[in-house]
Design a protein around this motif. Structure first.
Motif, PDB file in Angstrom:
ATOM      1  N   ARG A   1     -65.868 -99.695  42.497  1.00 57.15           N
ATOM      2  CA  ARG A   1     -64.582-100.282  43.144  1.00 57.15           C
ATOM      3  C   ARG A   1     -64.044-101.442  42.114  1.00 57.15           C
ATOM      4  NH1 ARG A   1     -63.643 -98.984  48.646  1.00 57.15           N
ATOM      5  NH2 ARG A   1     -65.211 -97.345  49.127  1.00 57.15           N
ATOM      6  N   ILE A   2     -64.881-102.401  41.431  1.00 55.54           N
ATOM      7  CA  ILE A   2     -64.542-103.265  40.691  1.00 55.54           C
ATOM      8  C   ILE A   2     -63.671-102.666  39.366  1.00 55.54           C
ATOM      9  CG2 ILE A   2     -65.183-104.930  38.842  1.00 55.54           C
ATOM     10  CD1 ILE A   2     -67.350-105.873  40.737  1.00 55.54           C
ATOM     11  N   ARG A   3     -64.246-101.717  38.769  1.00 47.94           N
ATOM     12  CA  ARG A   3     -63.687-101.077  37.575  1.00 47.94           C
ATOM     13  C   ARG A   3     -62.444-100.417  37.941  1.00 47.94           C
ATOM     14  NH1 ARG A   3     -67.319-100.913  33.656  1.00 47.94           N
ATOM     15  NH2 ARG A   3     -69.439-100.765  34.260  1.00 47.94           N
ATOM     16  N   ALA A   4     -62.184-100.032  39.394  1.00 48.52           N
ATOM     17  CA  ALA A   4     -60.860 -99.281  39.727  1.00 48.52           C
ATOM     18  C   ALA A   4     -59.899-100.364  40.101  1.00 48.52           C
ATOM     19  CB  ALA A   4     -61.018 -98.383  40.729  1.00 48.52           C
ATOM     20  N   GLY A   5     -60.018-101.741  40.060  1.00 51.96           N
ATOM     21  CA  GLY A   5     -59.180-102.572  40.403  1.00 51.96           C
ATOM     22  C   GLY A   5     -58.996-102.789  42.127  1.00 51.96           C
ATOM     23  N   PHE A   6     -60.080-102.424  42.841  1.00 45.81           N
ATOM     24  CA  PHE A   6     -60.095-102.103  44.057  1.00 45.81           C
ATOM     25  C   PHE A   6     -59.769-103.315  44.799  1.00 45.81           C
ATOM     26  CE2 PHE A   6     -62.121-101.937  48.446  1.00 45.81           C
ATOM     27  CZ  PHE A   6     -61.464-101.315  48.874  1.00 45.81           C
ATOM     28  N   TYR A   7     -60.063-104.521  44.505  1.00 49.28           N
ATOM     29  CA  TYR A   7     -60.208-105.763  45.212  1.00 49.28           C
ATOM     30  C   TYR A   7     -59.103-106.685  44.913  1.00 49.28           C
ATOM     31  CZ  TYR A   7     -65.107-104.382  45.680  1.00 49.28           C
ATOM     32  OH  TYR A   7     -66.181-103.831  46.137  1.00 49.28           O
ATOM     33  N   VAL A   8     -58.239-106.743  45.778  1.00 50.41           N
ATOM     34  CA  VAL A   8     -57.112-107.811  46.032  1.00 50.41           C
ATOM     35  C   VAL A   8     -57.152-108.754  46.959  1.00 50.41           C
ATOM     36  CG1 VAL A   8     -54.633-107.717  46.242  1.00 50.41           C
ATOM     37  CG2 VAL A   8     -55.925-105.693  45.341  1.00 50.41           C
ATOM     38  N   PRO A   9     -57.169-110.014  46.801  1.00 46.16           N
ATOM     39  CA  PRO A   9     -57.246-111.253  47.653  1.00 46.16           C
ATOM     40  C   PRO A   9     -56.363-111.281  48.687  1.00 46.16           C
ATOM     41  CG  PRO A   9     -57.584-111.991  45.377  1.00 46.16           C
ATOM     42  CD  PRO A   9     -56.867-110.629  45.198  1.00 46.16           C
ATOM     43  N   ARG A  10     -56.462-111.656  49.911  1.00 47.13           N
ATOM     44  CA  ARG A  10     -55.246-111.956  50.944  1.00 47.13           C
ATOM     45  C   ARG A  10     -54.430-112.906  50.547  1.00 47.13           C
ATOM     46  NH1 ARG A  10     -58.604-112.615  56.750  1.00 47.13           N
ATOM     47  NH2 ARG A  10     -59.791-110.523  56.589  1.00 47.13           N
ATOM     48  N   ASP A  11     -53.032-112.718  50.994  1.00 53.17           N
ATOM     49  CA  ASP A  11     -51.996-113.737  50.705  1.00 53.17           C
ATOM     50  C   ASP A  11     -52.479-115.071  51.352  1.00 53.17           C
ATOM     51  OD1 ASP A  11     -50.392-111.829  49.434  1.00 53.17           O
ATOM     52  OD2 ASP A  11     -49.543-111.327  51.397  1.00 53.17           O
TER      53      ASP A  11
END
Length: 309
Positions: free
Chosen positions: A240-250
């Motif tokens: 998931r890291i390699r796929a750019g999965f993590y996006v912080p909450r606004d």
């Protein structure tokens, strides 16, 4: 002392035990000696069954026939018991040989094949119930240290519906890993989980152990299956890291990560370098800027800390 109230009309019938096999399951050893006593009402047959740790005395009552019939039946029973012991020992030797062959075959499987076998049940459950549903299902059957599944169910409901990214980080930091990887797996499957939390999860899943296992020159990584559930967790997070999965909450102020606890990229061993490349993407090899753990808000109710510790 074991009593056999049934008569030895048939050597296969041993009263308290249904069969010689059942007796052997409780008493390793053969009938090596016997003696008979008689009293006013019955002939009493006593069998001495030697076994590791001392003599085991099995007592039987023979209520029919003469003394000589009793002695004959006992001899017949002892012979049949010895036959069963030999059959059992031969079966055990064959079973142990088959188990050893199976272990050897498993040991030589590539890591990804081993991981696929461990991962398959989890993926099947998540496909059927969804990620949240799989965790809820796990909590419904999990209990530990006196905590009922109802407490775990309540905790998981809080985790899914109310926990913040800070709460997840605190859980990774403070939850007892003896409960398994299910909660940690759910955490790394949430897109608004902090990268720092994912990094901490990877390192707390014994990443140093996996680095050693995956760089074994003899090809027997995870021969004993130990750690494969943790490796599944690490592999899920890294994918998931390699796929750019993590996006912080606004509006969320990211959590920081102090960097890997061991030096990476210093070995000349190609197996070690390959294992490092698989386990540790570039972002995990350096500090991640953000708030220190000491400043995190702890929103986990105390009642749940009592459950997860």
């Amino acid at each position: 002392m074991v009593y056999f109230p049934a008569a030895f009309a048939d050597p296969e019938s041993i009263g308290e035990y249904d069969s010689p096999e059942a007796l052997l399951a409780a008493i390793p050893g053969a009938a090596r000696a016997y003696r008979t006593l008689s009293d006013e009402y019955e002939h009493r047959v006593i069998i001495d069954l030697p076994y590791t740790g001392g003599d085991f005395l099995a007592r039987a009552h023979y209520l029919k026939g003469s003394f000589h019939q009793t002695e004959y039946r006992l001899r017949e029973f002892a012979q049949r018991l010895d036959e069963r012991i030999r059959e059992r020992d031969e079966a055990r030797r064959a079973e142990k040989a088959a188990e050893a062959a199976k272990r050897d075959a498993w040991a030589m499987l590539p890591v990804d094949e081993k991981l696929a076998q461990v991962r398959a049940p989890r993926l099947a459950k998540e496909a059927e119930l969804g990620v949240d549903g799989a965790l809820i299902d796990w909590a419904g059957g999990h209990s530990s240290w006196g905590e009922s599944s109802n407490r775990w169910g309540s905790f998981v409901n809080w985790l899914i519906t109310k926990a913040t990214p800070d709460d997840r980080h605190n859980l990774v930091w403070g939850m007892n890993w003896d409960h398994g990887t299910e909660v940690f797996m759910w955490i790394v499957q949430q897109p608004d989980t902090d990268i720092a939390t994912v990094a901490k999860t990877i390192w707390q899943a014994s990443a140093s152990y996996h680095l050693r296992e995956m760089s074994r020159a003899d090809g027997t990584s995870y021969a004993g299956r130990t750690g494969l559930n943790d490796l599944d967790l690490i592999d899920e997070a890294v994918t998931r890291i390699r796929a750019g999965f993590y996006v912080p909450r606004d509006g969320h102020d990211p959590i920081g990560f102090e960097g890997p606890p061991i030096a990476l990229g210093v070995s000349d061993d190609p197996l070690v370098r390959a294992a490092e490349d698989r386990l540790f993407p570039p972002i995990l090899r350096r500090p991640i800027p953000g708030r220190p753990e000491s400043e995190l808000r702890n929103g986990l109710p105390k009642i749940y800390w009592d459950v997860v510790n």
